[in-house]
Motif scaffolding. Structure first.
Motif: not given
Length: 221
Positions: A133-140
């Motif tokens: 999810l971090d890579s998909m959403l661009g969030l830590p």
């Protein structure tokens, strides 16, 4: 990662639904209502359950009937998988979603066959499903887990802590072809190499069917 990035309305809605479905006490009626209010989800559920290989004699035409036929656990897995795939419509995010669902099913299978009682299979499924999810959403990842009411074992696994994280690293080693560290991890969890490879291949086939890929369509490795 994009500093100060805000999620879109679609991303936030899908993420909230994923969070709700991660709870163990979610009711079948609530799952049916989620599907009924989204024509795309309804269509894809009917296509999935009425497809060849489901073993059904009669067609299914209502979400409630589909849930009854599939069972709650299987329906939750399907819905969480397609919601994740819908989080971000970009091709790169689609590849990551495929990989995450594949991870989820593989980790669930590993948990079911391991001699060690690391956690519940559904916990491992969620760790795999949310692991990109971090890579998909661009969030830590820390930001993401703070937004979701996840159980502590899932949070620890996503943060790279404990045995669940070690199982996640096993899945990542398969994805990257890093064979050096696989043997010791398999031994630790009481798994044979051929057994794990079969589970990995079966998880890929399950993922293709779950997300509606045709056999001839190219998918992420």
């Amino acid at each position: 990662m994009i500093p100060g990035k805000k999620l879109s309305t679609n991303e936030m809605t899908r993420l909230q639904l994923l969070a709700e479905l991660s709870q163990s006490n979610v009711e079948p009626a609530r799952i049916a209502s989620i599907i009924q209010t989204d024509p795309s989800l309804s269509y894809r559920l009917f296509r999935y359950i009425n497809s060849a290989g489901t073993g059904l004699v009669q067609k299914v035409s209502t979400p409630k009937r589909a849930i009854d036929m599939l069972g709650l656990v299987r329906t939750k897995q399907w819905l969480r998988s397609v919601l994740l795939a819908d989080l971000n419509p970009t091709p790169k995010a689609g590849e990551l979603a495929y990989m995450a669902v594949h991870r989820a099913k593989f980790l669930e299978s590993v948990c079911q066959h391991s001699v060690r009682e690391t956690s519940e299979p559904d916990t491992l499924f969620m760790v795999g499903l949310f692991s990109l999810l971090d890579s998909m959403l661009g969030l830590p990842m820390d930001t993401i887990v703070s937004m979701l009411p996840l159980e502590e074992p899932v949070v620890q696994g996503l943060r790279g802590e404990g045995e669940i994280a070690d199982l996640l690293r096993l899945a990542m080693s398969y994805e990257r072809g890093e064979w050096g560290g696989i043997g010791s991890r398999l031994k630790r969890f009481g798994l044979e190499s051929l057994q794990a490879e079969l589970m990995y291949v079966q998880a890929r086939s399950w993922t293709q069917k779950m997300l509606g890929y045709n056999a001839a369509e190219p998918v992420a490795a």
